[in-house]
Write a protein that holds these residues in place. Structure first.
Motif, PDB file in Angstrom:
ATOM      1  N   CYS A 706      38.149  31.832  37.320  1.00  9.72           N
ATOM      2  CA  CYS A 706      39.061  32.511  38.306  1.00  9.72           C
ATOM      3  C   CYS A 706      39.549  34.234  37.715  1.00  9.72           C
ATOM      4  O   CYS A 706      39.757  34.518  36.426  1.00  9.72           O
ATOM      5  CB  CYS A 706      40.267  31.912  37.896  1.00  9.72           C
ATOM      6  SG  CYS A 706      41.667  31.399  38.044  1.00  9.72           S
ATOM      7  N   THR A 709      44.101  39.996  39.348  1.00  8.04           N
ATOM      8  CA  THR A 709      45.056  41.735  38.821  1.00  8.04           C
ATOM      9  C   THR A 709      46.217  42.066  38.207  1.00  8.04           C
ATOM     10  O   THR A 709      46.820  40.775  37.793  1.00  8.04           O
ATOM     11  CB  THR A 709      44.344  42.351  40.087  1.00  8.04           C
ATOM     12  OG1 THR A 709      45.554  41.813  40.757  1.00  8.04           O
ATOM     13  CG2 THR A 709      43.344  42.575  40.568  1.00  8.04           C
ATOM     14  N   LEU A 767      37.241  45.350  47.194  1.00  5.85           N
ATOM     15  CA  LEU A 767      36.910  44.274  46.837  1.00  5.85           C
ATOM     16  C   LEU A 767      35.898  43.971  46.365  1.00  5.85           C
ATOM     17  O   LEU A 767      35.789  42.895  45.961  1.00  5.85           O
ATOM     18  CB  LEU A 767      38.136  43.652  47.891  1.00  5.85           C
ATOM     19  CG  LEU A 767      39.285  44.155  48.743  1.00  5.85           C
ATOM     20  CD1 LEU A 767      39.189  43.085  49.901  1.00  5.85           C
ATOM     21  CD2 LEU A 767      40.272  43.926  47.235  1.00  5.85           C
ATOM     22  N   LEU A 771      35.090  42.430  42.710  1.00  5.56           N
ATOM     23  CA  LEU A 771      34.996  40.836  42.747  1.00  5.56           C
ATOM     24  C   LEU A 771      32.853  40.759  41.999  1.00  5.56           C
ATOM     25  O   LEU A 771      32.704  39.740  41.167  1.00  5.56           O
ATOM     26  CB  LEU A 771      34.328  39.911  44.609  1.00  5.56           C
ATOM     27  CG  LEU A 771      35.442  40.146  44.593  1.00  5.56           C
ATOM     28  CD1 LEU A 771      35.581  39.328  46.919  1.00  5.56           C
ATOM     29  CD2 LEU A 771      36.051  38.916  44.805  1.00  5.56           C
ATOM     30  N   GLN A 774      33.526  41.260  38.163  1.00  3.68           N
ATOM     31  CA  GLN A 774      34.399  39.668  37.874  1.00  3.68           C
ATOM     32  C   GLN A 774      33.938  38.849  38.201  1.00  3.68           C
ATOM     33  O   GLN A 774      33.594  37.893  36.917  1.00  3.68           O
ATOM     34  CB  GLN A 774      35.552  39.239  38.701  1.00  3.68           C
ATOM     35  CG  GLN A 774      36.425  40.093  39.147  1.00  3.68           C
ATOM     36  CD  GLN A 774      38.184  39.884  39.917  1.00  3.68           C
ATOM     37  OE1 GLN A 774      37.284  39.873  40.930  1.00  3.68           O
ATOM     38  NE2 GLN A 774      38.748  40.146  39.549  1.00  3.68           N
ATOM     39  N   SER A 821      36.699  32.708  46.279  1.00  2.00           N
ATOM     40  CA  SER A 821      38.027  32.580  47.079  1.00  2.00           C
ATOM     41  C   SER A 821      38.989  33.892  46.915  1.00  2.00           C
ATOM     42  O   SER A 821      39.384  34.157  45.895  1.00  2.00           O
ATOM     43  CB  SER A 821      38.951  31.022  47.929  1.00  2.00           C
ATOM     44  OG  SER A 821      37.756  30.789  48.363  1.00  2.00           O
ATOM     45  N   PHE A 822      39.683  34.825  47.750  1.00  2.00           N
ATOM     46  CA  PHE A 822      40.165  35.624  46.684  1.00  2.00           C
ATOM     47  C   PHE A 822      41.875  35.652  47.679  1.00  2.00           C
ATOM     48  O   PHE A 822      41.750  35.291  49.173  1.00  2.00           O
ATOM     49  CB  PHE A 822      39.714  37.142  47.240  1.00  2.00           C
ATOM     50  CG  PHE A 822      39.788  38.046  48.040  1.00  2.00           C
ATOM     51  CD1 PHE A 822      40.458  38.353  48.758  1.00  2.00           C
ATOM     52  CD2 PHE A 822      38.761  37.964  48.692  1.00  2.00           C
ATOM     53  CE1 PHE A 822      40.438  39.217  49.748  1.00  2.00           C
ATOM     54  CE2 PHE A 822      38.392  38.810  50.224  1.00  2.00           C
ATOM     55  CZ  PHE A 822      39.452  39.772  50.296  1.00  2.00           C
ATOM     56  N   MET A 851      46.047  40.757  43.668  1.00  2.96           N
ATOM     57  CA  MET A 851      44.555  39.730  44.230  1.00  2.96           C
ATOM     58  C   MET A 851      44.020  38.811  42.864  1.00  2.96           C
ATOM     59  O   MET A 851      43.979  39.551  41.978  1.00  2.96           O
ATOM     60  CB  MET A 851      42.759  40.505  44.089  1.00  2.96           C
ATOM     61  CG  MET A 851      42.263  39.940  44.817  1.00  2.96           C
ATOM     62  SD  MET A 851      40.863  40.796  45.297  1.00  2.96           S
ATOM     63  CE  MET A 851      39.133  40.749  44.319  1.00  2.96           C
ATOM     64  N   SER A 853      41.490  35.979  42.935  1.00  2.00           N
ATOM     65  CA  SER A 853      39.474  35.581  42.792  1.00  2.00           C
ATOM     66  C   SER A 853      39.727  34.210  42.105  1.00  2.00           C
ATOM     67  O   SER A 853      39.700  34.294  40.566  1.00  2.00           O
ATOM     68  CB  SER A 853      39.084  36.915  43.291  1.00  2.00           C
ATOM     69  OG  SER A 853      38.922  37.475  41.453  1.00  2.00           O
TER      70      SER A 853
END
Ligand SMILES: O=C(O)CCC(=O)C(=O)O
Ligand SMILES: [Fe+2]
Length: 935
Positions: A706, A709, A767, A771, A774, A821-822, A851, A853
């Protein structure tokens, strides 16, 4: 029909007493031809509810035998009035025994043979060879014999369903042919040793009749969920037939009780509300014996309300046995209703009293049910252990839960979650789910403003209402199939097609068509099938074993699903299978609903061999790939094992087939592919992407599952406002049923044409790189199988969600169908809200435009209730999958027809696509056809 004057040959006789009682035609209650059935019903009997309690006398039919836990109370007060002393009554008392087959009180002839009726259709007058007493009864009551001749009309055997002349009558309602009669091994085993009844060991007929009929179970009351396929339709002609037959039953109900819809209170006088509620426990319990103990315990409500101790924890002579015995005794509502007369106008003083009546008479009743004590809800109370709620709040939460969440919804939500891969620390999820939901509802309640008072009142009055429920046993004679066409469903027919099925009150039981039912056969028994299994998810072997346990050792299910599964290895091969497309389709769809995606894929492939351009099947086939994609564990594989890409490629190919253009599901997927550039990314080389650096700071939670930002947003405030305004002015408005289990109020981004290019840029530049960083999709190739493949992230669905205090306030706990998912909050001028992540134990809310995520398929999360204002977010479901250099093909390519390249076709396709996508897809999806009856 049996001709009048047929000969009744009684070699020993088993006559259900209650049918005799019902035969009384003496309106004035004179003694001449009435029977009084002593201590049998536990209450007075016939004749307008006249209570003859004080007059009860006679022998104890249980006699210490039968079931140890179900001894009948003995009444030795033999001083009844004249009515009780007619010669006829005396005769009958002398003949009363308990039938060893049906366990009901029966007349017994001195010959003591345990045979039931036999009919000889030789046109001679009725005659009883064995019992002078009965002959005497017959002479004095011609109607009595006629009635039984009538009962002996050749009937379809309850067990093998073939209609046989002279089928024997086991008891009040089961008809059994001689072949089946000797098969009831299971029953024989259970009956062995209950030697109370007079037997004659030297007579073979005694031995053979010591066999109980195989058990027939009532249908399982399960709640259908249409995951991908939206339920079924029934040919209108067939639907009329069913409605006719059901209203006939209902008409019978009304005529018996002598009241119509307007006089609903009468029913609660029959049996007290509390008892009714508990009886539905019994009814539901009957559908699944494994629930019984649990349900009885959970439905306990103080001493007067619990089942007598003997019925619980009483070992082998358990309630379960009794309940099954009950369910065997009656096959139709019209059969059981007359017997409810005896308690008309009375209420039982306690549940124990009622239960005794119920078990002793084995009468399935048509009941009014008060939902406040519905076992499902008691169960919720029991497990609702939230420390956040005070006792009062818990009560209110429960109330609200009852009013806003139908059982089917409850079931769906929990099933949905239970069915998915859940991380270990979430093992407590089901109780969390319950209390979390209750907490929401309590929250919602506490935030009720004054203006909502009327709503609250409405809820309360709704809770006061009670409901009718037919025992599913009434429909017991429907055939079993492992791919049933019908299920009983709870809900309000008048609300069919409404967006938010979660709001549907539990006001009726309906037959729900599980898939399309064409009118191809005149034998309804074979068309309308139900499942008698607790779960349809087992494989062939498991199901067959369970069916044998339930229905007797001889039972072999030969439904199409069993036949198909027996030939599992031939599926998808060039072997003649002799199953038609519809049959395979239904089995495949069921597999999809169960999440058996592999089975479903094999079946769809088989159909596609002969119907390669069937849009429905191609769409479902792609959905089965997607199902496999979401079932792939991100923690284990780090990707979807290629299934997401396969699904997309199949949709792409299906979208290029003329015949599939009108398919709304395929059209939507193709549109999404173009908006999210899915295929472009699937085929892109990643070398340029990996160099993208992201300078958006974020905090990591839950070991990298998880991320949130920090302060810098991924989209500006202005952009947020722009999206909100585009969404609020969108011509088609908000949808509420796009997601099958936990729907949000949303607008899919692929419908908001004006922001497509903005979104693409956002995805590409911010995005996606963020992602990838991350979730470490760059530079960690240990998850890939070869150098040819790299992992990347794809959007499957992206949508703007709207919560407000008056409409959809919250989203219950759930897992997403996604790898990642975000969520991007678009505003902050509201109270409440935020995303509750259960493993974190708190609600998180990034700054507006920021965001969050997370591993959507692994972490249980929910949308906290909005208390005031409106909350908007962008939510997206993404998949991480393997990408090759752009040339990879699906392994199953050979089954998919090649794309049409004709340019005219391509332009027609564009026009058609537009047309389809502008129409109300929602309506097309909501095609489930319900039919049934209001209760
Ligand atoms: O409202 C939220 O924050 C959660 C939304 C969500 O989980 C979803 O749309 O799947
Ligand atoms: Fe979610």
């Amino acid at each position: 029909m049996m001709k009048p004057g047929s000969k009744l040959v009684t070699k020993g006789l088993c006559i259900p007493l209650d049918s005799i009682g019902h035969d009384c035609t003496d309106p004035g209650g004179s003694t001449s031809n009435c029977f009084l059935l002593p201590s049998w019903t536990g209450r007075g009997i016939f004749n307008g509810g006249l209570n003859l309690d004080e007059q009860r006398h006679g022998r104890d039919i249980g006699g210490g035998g039968g079931r140890a836990t179900r001894k009948r109370r003995r009444r030795d007060d033999d001083g009844g009035g004249p009515r009780a002393r007619t010669i006829l009554e005396q005769l009958i008392y002398d003949e009363i025994r308990q039938c060893d087959v049906c366990a009901r009180a029966v007349l017994w002839t001195p010959s003591q043979e345990r045979r039931h009726f036999q009919v000889q259709d030789d046109g001679q007058s009725p005659e009883d060879h064995a019992s002078p007493q009965l002959t005497s009864i017959a002479e004095r009551l011609p109607g009595f014999i006629e009635r039984h001749i009538h009962c002996l009309t050749p009937m379809p055997c309850s067990f093998c369903t073939t209609e046989k002349a002279g089928a024997e009558r086991w008891c009040g309602s089961l008809y059994c042919c001689a072949d089946c009669q000797i098969r009831g091994e299971e029953g024989a085993r259970r009956n062995a040793g209950r030697g109370e009844l007079p037997t004659n060991a030297n007579e073979t007929s005694v031995a053979s009749s010591n066999v109980s009929p195989p058990k027939l179970l009532p249908p399982k009351l399960f709640f259908c969920q249409s995951r991908f396929l939206g339920g079924g339709k029934v040919d209108p002609d067939l639907a009329t037939e069913i409605i006719v037959s059901i209203s006939a039953i209902e008409g019978r109900f009304k005529s018996i009780f002598g009241y119509g819809d307007e006089d609903v209170n009468t029913a609660t006088q029959i049996i007290g509300a509390e008892e009714c509620a508990l009886l539905i426990t019994t009814i539901i319990a009957c559908t699944n014996p494994d629930w019984i103990r649990e349900l009885f315990v959970f439905s306990s409500k103080g001493d007067e309300c619990i089942a007598p101790p003997g019925y619980i924890n009483s070992g082998e002579e358990s309630l379960v046995e009794d309940l099954w015995a009950m369910s065997r005794s009656h096959s139709s509502v019209s059969d059981m209703l007359p017997k409810c007369n005896c308690v008309l106008g009375t209420a039982f003083p306690s549940y124990a009293e009622f239960l005794r009546f119920y078990l002793d008479t084995k009468r399935h009743c048509v009941l009014r049910v008060n939902l406040t004590t519905h076992p499902m809800l008691s169960y919720v109370t029991k497990t609702m252990l939230t420390p956040r709620l005070s006792e009062d709040e818990r009560g209110l939460a429960l109330e609200l839960l009852m009013s806003t969440c139908s059982i089917s919804d409850f079931d769906r939500v929990t099933k949905y979650n239970n069915g998915s891969a859940v991380h270990n620390e979430d093992v407590e999820q089901s109780s969390i789910l319950r209390w979390r939901k209750a907490a929401y509802l309590a929250h919602r309640f506490s935030s009720q403003s004054d203006s909502d008072d009327s709503q609250l009142k409405q809820i309360r009055s709704h809770l006061q209402k009670s409901y009718f429920a037919y025992s599913p046993c009434a429909f017991r004679r429907k055939l079993h199939s492992c791919v049933p066409t019908l299920a009983l469903s709870v809900g309000d027919l008048s609300r069919k097609g409404e967006d938010d099925s979660r709001q549907a009150p539990l006001e009726s039981l309906n037959w729900l068509a599980l898939h399309d039912i064409p009118c191809t056969d005149t034998n309804f028994d074979h068309i309308f099938t139900i499942s008698k299994l607790g779960s349809l998810e087992g494989d062939l072997k498991t199901r067959q074993a369970e069916l044998k346990r339930l229905m007797g050792q001889e039972f072999v299910c030969s439904c199409t699903r069993c036949q198909v599964e027996a030939r599992k290895n031939d599926l998808g091969r060039n072997v003649e299978l002799h199953f038609n497309e519809v049959q395979l389709r239904n089995i495949a769809d069921l597999a999809m609903q169960h999440g058996r995606f592999e089975d479903a894929s094999a079946l769809y492939d088989t159909i596609l061999r002969t119907h390669p351009r069937n849009g429905d099947v191609l769409h479902a086939r792609a959905a089965s790939y997607l199902g496999r994609a979401s079932a792939s564990s991100f923690a284990k594989h780090g990707h979807c094992q290629g299934y997401f890409v396969k699904a997309q490629r199949l949709w792409e190919q299906a979208g290029s087939i003329k015949e599939c253009l009108i398919h709304p599901g395929i059209a939507t997927q193709v549109k999404k592919q173009s908006v999210y550039r899915t295929l472009q990314y699937c085929k892109a080389s990643l070398s340029d992407e990996t160099s993208i650096k992201n300078n958006i700071a974020f905090t990591t939670y839950l070991d990298g599952r998880c991320f949130i930002t920090n302060n810098e947003p991924v989209i500006s405030l202005e952009e947020c406002n722009n999206i909100i305004s585009k969404a609020e002015t969108h011509a088609d408005g908000w949808t509420t049923s796009r997601h099958y289990a936990v729907p949000t109020t949303d607008i899919p981004l692929h419908e908001l044409t004006e922001i497509h290019s903005w979104f693409h840029q956002l995805w590409n530049e911010k995005l996606r790189p963020l992602l990838r960083l991350q979730f470490q999709l760059t530079g960690n190739e240990s998850f890939t199988t070869s150098n040819e493949f790299q992992r990347d992230i794809f959007i499957h669905d992206c949508f703007i969600v709207r919560y407000d205090a008056k409409r959809q306030k919250y989203l219950p706990p759930h897992l997403d169908e996604s790898t990642i998912s975000f969520i991007i909050p678009l505003n902050s001028d509201f109270k409440g809200g935020g995303t509750f992540v259960h493993s974190l134990g708190r609600t998180v809310a990034p700054t507006t435009g920021g965001m969050m995520s997370f591993c959507g398929g692994d972490l249980i999360h929910s949308g906290d209730p909005v208390v005031s204002g409106v909350r908007y977010i962008i939510a997206a479901f993404c998949f991480v999958d393997l990408v090759d250099s752009g040339t990879a093909k699906c392994v199953d390519d050979q089954i998919i027809p090649s794309c049409e390249t004709d340019p005219t076709f391509q332009s027609q396709k564009q026009t058609k696509l537009k047309e389809i996508l502008s129409c109300d897809v929602k309506a097309a999806v909501n095609q489930a056809f319900f039919f049934g009856f209001d209760l």
